[in-house]
Design a protein around this motif. Structure first.
Motif, PDB file in Angstrom:
ATOM      1  N   SER A  62     -42.099  24.879 -11.140  1.00  0.00           N
ATOM      2  CA  SER A  62     -43.409  24.421 -11.586  1.00  0.00           C
ATOM      3  C   SER A  62     -44.316  24.206 -10.384  1.00  0.00           C
ATOM      4  CB  SER A  62     -43.253  23.102 -12.371  1.00  0.00           C
ATOM      5  OG  SER A  62     -42.439  23.290 -13.515  1.00  0.00           O
ATOM      6  N   PRO A  63     -45.612  23.972 -10.623  1.00  0.00           N
ATOM      7  CA  PRO A  63     -46.536  23.777  -9.498  1.00  0.00           C
ATOM      8  C   PRO A  63     -46.054  22.679  -8.548  1.00  0.00           C
ATOM      9  CG  PRO A  63     -47.754  24.013 -11.532  1.00  0.00           C
ATOM     10  CD  PRO A  63     -46.312  23.924 -11.923  1.00  0.00           C
ATOM     11  N   GLY A  64     -46.102  22.970  -7.255  1.00  0.00           N
ATOM     12  CA  GLY A  64     -45.662  22.016  -6.241  1.00  0.00           C
ATOM     13  C   GLY A  64     -44.199  22.099  -5.903  1.00  0.00           C
ATOM     14  N   ASP A  65     -43.418  22.866  -6.661  1.00  0.00           N
ATOM     15  CA  ASP A  65     -41.994  22.988  -6.361  1.00  0.00           C
ATOM     16  C   ASP A  65     -41.782  23.810  -5.094  1.00  0.00           C
ATOM     17  OD1 ASP A  65     -41.620  21.630  -8.698  1.00  0.00           O
ATOM     18  OD2 ASP A  65     -40.199  23.055  -9.564  1.00  0.00           O
ATOM     19  N   VAL A  66     -40.742  23.446  -4.364  1.00  0.00           N
ATOM     20  CA  VAL A  66     -40.366  24.145  -3.141  1.00  0.00           C
ATOM     21  C   VAL A  66     -38.893  24.517  -3.246  1.00  0.00           C
ATOM     22  CG1 VAL A  66     -40.138  23.980  -0.636  1.00  0.00           C
ATOM     23  CG2 VAL A  66     -42.057  22.855  -1.782  1.00  0.00           C
ATOM     24  N   VAL A  67     -38.573  25.750  -2.880  1.00  0.00           N
ATOM     25  CA  VAL A  67     -37.186  26.222  -2.878  1.00  0.00           C
ATOM     26  C   VAL A  67     -36.844  26.703  -1.477  1.00  0.00           C
ATOM     27  CG1 VAL A  67     -35.542  27.899  -3.788  1.00  0.00           C
ATOM     28  CG2 VAL A  67     -37.259  26.909  -5.298  1.00  0.00           C
ATOM     29  N   GLU A 147     -45.205  13.491   1.713  1.00  0.00           N
ATOM     30  CA  GLU A 147     -45.575  14.314   2.876  1.00  0.00           C
ATOM     31  C   GLU A 147     -45.401  15.790   2.572  1.00  0.00           C
ATOM     32  OE1 GLU A 147     -43.291  11.892   3.042  1.00  0.00           O
ATOM     33  OE2 GLU A 147     -44.116  10.315   4.333  1.00  0.00           O
ATOM     34  N   LEU A 148     -44.285  16.145   1.923  1.00  0.00           N
ATOM     35  CA  LEU A 148     -44.073  17.539   1.537  1.00  0.00           C
ATOM     36  C   LEU A 148     -45.141  17.981   0.550  1.00  0.00           C
ATOM     37  CD1 LEU A 148     -42.379  20.126   1.549  1.00  0.00           C
ATOM     38  CD2 LEU A 148     -40.902  19.085  -0.195  1.00  0.00           C
ATOM     39  N   SER A 149     -45.474  17.110  -0.392  1.00  0.00           N
ATOM     40  CA  SER A 149     -46.529  17.421  -1.366  1.00  0.00           C
ATOM     41  C   SER A 149     -47.862  17.663  -0.666  1.00  0.00           C
ATOM     42  CB  SER A 149     -46.666  16.262  -2.360  1.00  0.00           C
ATOM     43  OG  SER A 149     -47.730  16.488  -3.259  1.00  0.00           O
ATOM     44  N   ALA A 150     -48.178  16.850   0.329  1.00  0.00           N
ATOM     45  CA  ALA A 150     -49.435  17.017   1.056  1.00  0.00           C
ATOM     46  C   ALA A 150     -49.463  18.351   1.791  1.00  0.00           C
ATOM     47  CB  ALA A 150     -49.615  15.859   2.045  1.00  0.00           C
ATOM     48  N   ALA A 151     -48.321  18.730   2.394  1.00  0.00           N
ATOM     49  CA  ALA A 151     -48.256  20.015   3.098  1.00  0.00           C
ATOM     50  C   ALA A 151     -48.463  21.172   2.123  1.00  0.00           C
ATOM     51  CB  ALA A 151     -46.914  20.155   3.814  1.00  0.00           C
ATOM     52  N   VAL A 152     -47.856  21.074   0.938  1.00  0.00           N
ATOM     53  CA  VAL A 152     -48.016  22.118  -0.083  1.00  0.00           C
ATOM     54  C   VAL A 152     -49.475  22.206  -0.521  1.00  0.00           C
ATOM     55  CG1 VAL A 152     -47.428  22.754  -2.455  1.00  0.00           C
ATOM     56  CG2 VAL A 152     -45.620  22.006  -0.885  1.00  0.00           C
ATOM     57  N   GLN A 153     -50.107  21.046  -0.739  1.00  0.00           N
ATOM     58  CA  GLN A 153     -51.509  21.049  -1.168  1.00  0.00           C
ATOM     59  C   GLN A 153     -52.427  21.635  -0.092  1.00  0.00           C
ATOM     60  OE1 GLN A 153     -52.747  17.213  -2.744  1.00  0.00           O
ATOM     61  NE2 GLN A 153     -50.745  16.912  -3.687  1.00  0.00           N
ATOM     62  N   LEU A 154     -52.153  21.315   1.165  1.00  0.00           N
ATOM     63  CA  LEU A 154     -52.954  21.871   2.254  1.00  0.00           C
ATOM     64  C   LEU A 154     -52.788  23.387   2.341  1.00  0.00           C
ATOM     65  CD1 LEU A 154     -52.367  19.195   5.043  1.00  0.00           C
ATOM     66  CD2 LEU A 154     -54.555  19.758   3.963  1.00  0.00           C
ATOM     67  N   LEU A 155     -51.557  23.844   2.195  1.00  0.00           N
ATOM     68  CA  LEU A 155     -51.319  25.293   2.201  1.00  0.00           C
ATOM     69  C   LEU A 155     -52.065  25.962   1.058  1.00  0.00           C
ATOM     70  CD1 LEU A 155     -47.523  25.563   3.087  1.00  0.00           C
ATOM     71  CD2 LEU A 155     -49.377  26.778   4.232  1.00  0.00           C
ATOM     72  N   GLY A 156     -51.968  25.365  -0.126  1.00  0.00           N
ATOM     73  CA  GLY A 156     -52.640  25.940  -1.288  1.00  0.00           C
ATOM     74  C   GLY A 156     -54.142  26.027  -1.080  1.00  0.00           C
ATOM     75  N   LEU A 178     -40.673  23.663   7.112  1.00  0.00           N
ATOM     76  CA  LEU A 178     -39.209  23.621   7.181  1.00  0.00           C
ATOM     77  C   LEU A 178     -38.719  22.202   7.464  1.00  0.00           C
ATOM     78  CD1 LEU A 178     -36.455  24.938   7.193  1.00  0.00           C
ATOM     79  CD2 LEU A 178     -36.876  25.680   9.542  1.00  0.00           C
ATOM     80  N   LEU A 179     -39.359  21.522   8.394  1.00  0.00           N
ATOM     81  CA  LEU A 179     -38.971  20.142   8.690  1.00  0.00           C
ATOM     82  C   LEU A 179     -39.232  19.227   7.500  1.00  0.00           C
ATOM     83  CD1 LEU A 179     -40.231  19.903  12.363  1.00  0.00           C
ATOM     84  CD2 LEU A 179     -37.877  19.520  11.620  1.00  0.00           C
ATOM     85  N   TYR A 180     -40.365  19.430   6.829  1.00  0.00           N
ATOM     86  CA  TYR A 180     -40.653  18.622   5.649  1.00  0.00           C
ATOM     87  C   TYR A 180     -39.609  18.849   4.551  1.00  0.00           C
ATOM     88  CZ  TYR A 180     -45.303  17.178   7.279  1.00  0.00           C
ATOM     89  OH  TYR A 180     -46.333  16.609   7.970  1.00  0.00           O
ATOM     90  N   ILE A 181     -39.186  20.108   4.380  1.00  0.00           N
ATOM     91  CA  ILE A 181     -38.190  20.425   3.353  1.00  0.00           C
ATOM     92  C   ILE A 181     -36.881  19.713   3.643  1.00  0.00           C
ATOM     93  CG2 ILE A 181     -36.725  22.275   2.439  1.00  0.00           C
ATOM     94  CD1 ILE A 181     -39.142  24.166   2.797  1.00  0.00           C
TER      95      ILE A 181
END
Length: 311
Positions: A62-67, A147-156, A178-181
């Motif tokens: 779903s939106p915001g998910d990271v694998v 923090e990971l969510s913020a990185a994803v939002q910035l990338l988006g 990678l570090l955030y993950i």
């Protein structure tokens, strides 16, 4: 000493590669194995990650998910688990800034992902990475992993609306991702049931010993001296360290010394005598013998091969 950063830096062999994937239902993309570790970030819409191993269950994204795929295994992405997946074709790729885009599918609902891989040395993975699940799935909705969510939002935001500076910002964000993950995964482990490195990094006895080894690999550490820093007997410390880290203290010390030596050979012009001294060896001969036993190459040959591969 930031052991997580050090562990990842020891495995990196190049900059991440990435592409934006735009799919409109129905769509399915079959992705081959990569050298290193793969990753996907869902920027918009939903989709499924379909492992290619028989019996492995598809994973809803779903939106915001990271694998994060620890060993870069082949897999498929699709709008539905039963949608046929096809390999990417050259005509589907469109060069653009800050990264290229792959477009696939029909005219149905849209899904947008950031897909790529980190170039990590899988021949000698750090135990912290080796202990990760084969597939790490992190969700950032509902306040999880801010923090990971913020990185994803910035990338988006940078990918949806590239502006001045995006070509420098996006690669830096992907590199930091990678570090955030890994930080998010380590923090997600239950403190009560944590095991392995998730527990080792917070253990009152093992964490100080790991920090000492990473900060000063040239020190003539012994099990006794490390146990003294941990406030445990030699036997109790060795058992605890081995249980959490996955190998005995002296084996890990040798591993980190050799890892540090390999980085110095790849990334610096330091003479072998300096590399030997900085990794705890009293002579160039003793260092070269230990290095060849570990890597199958003399230090000079390793340096030449690493430079040639990077050229």
């Amino acid at each position: 000493m930031d052991i997580l950063t050090e562990a990842l830096s020891s495995m990196r062999t190049g900059q991440p590669a990435s592409v934006r994937t735009e799919g409109r239902a129905p769509w399915g993309l079959r992705l081959p194995p990569v050298a290193g570790a793969g990753f996907h970030v869902v920027l918009y819409g939903t989709c499924w990650l379909v492992p290619l191993e028989e019996g492995a269950a598809p994973i809803a994204l779903s939106p915001g998910d990271v694998v994060f795929l620890r060993d870069g295994r082949g897999h498929a992405l699709a709008d539905r688990p039963d949608t046929p997946a096809v390999p990417e074709r050259p005509d589907q790729f469109r060069p653009s800034l800050p990264i290229g885009t792959v477009s696939i599918g029909g005219d149905g609902p849209r899904t947008s992902l950031l897909c790529g891989n980190y170039h990590l040395d899988q021949a000698r993975p750090h135990p912290l990475v080796r202990q990760l699940p084969e597939i790490v799935h992190l969700q950032t909705r509902h306040g999880r992993h801010p923090e990971l969510s913020a990185a994803v939002q910035l990338l988006g935001a940078e990918l949806e609306n590239p502006r001045l500076g995006s070509t420098g910002i996006v690669p830096a964000l992907i590199d930091s991702l990678l570090l955030y993950i890994l930080r998010a995964w380590l923090e997600e482990q239950s403190p009560a049931g944590a095991a392995g490195w998730a527990a080792a990094l917070g253990d009152a006895a093992v964490a100080p010993a790991l920090t000492a080894i990473h900060e000063a690999p040239s020190t003539a550490w012994t099990v006794e001296s490390l146990a003294g820093r941990a406030g445990l007997s030699r036997a109790a410390f060795a058992r605890r360290f081995t249980s959490l880290v996955g190998e005995p203290p002296m084996a890990y010390l040798t591993r980190w010394r050799m890892t540090t030596a390999a980085r110095l050979l790849r990334e610096s012009e330091a003479p072998l005598t300096t590399v030997a001294a900085r990794t705890g060896y009293g002579s160039e001969y003793a260092f070269a013998k230990a290095f060849k036993r570990e890597f199958g190459l003399a230090p000079g040959g390793y340096r030449r091969e690493a430079r040639a591969a990077a050229a």
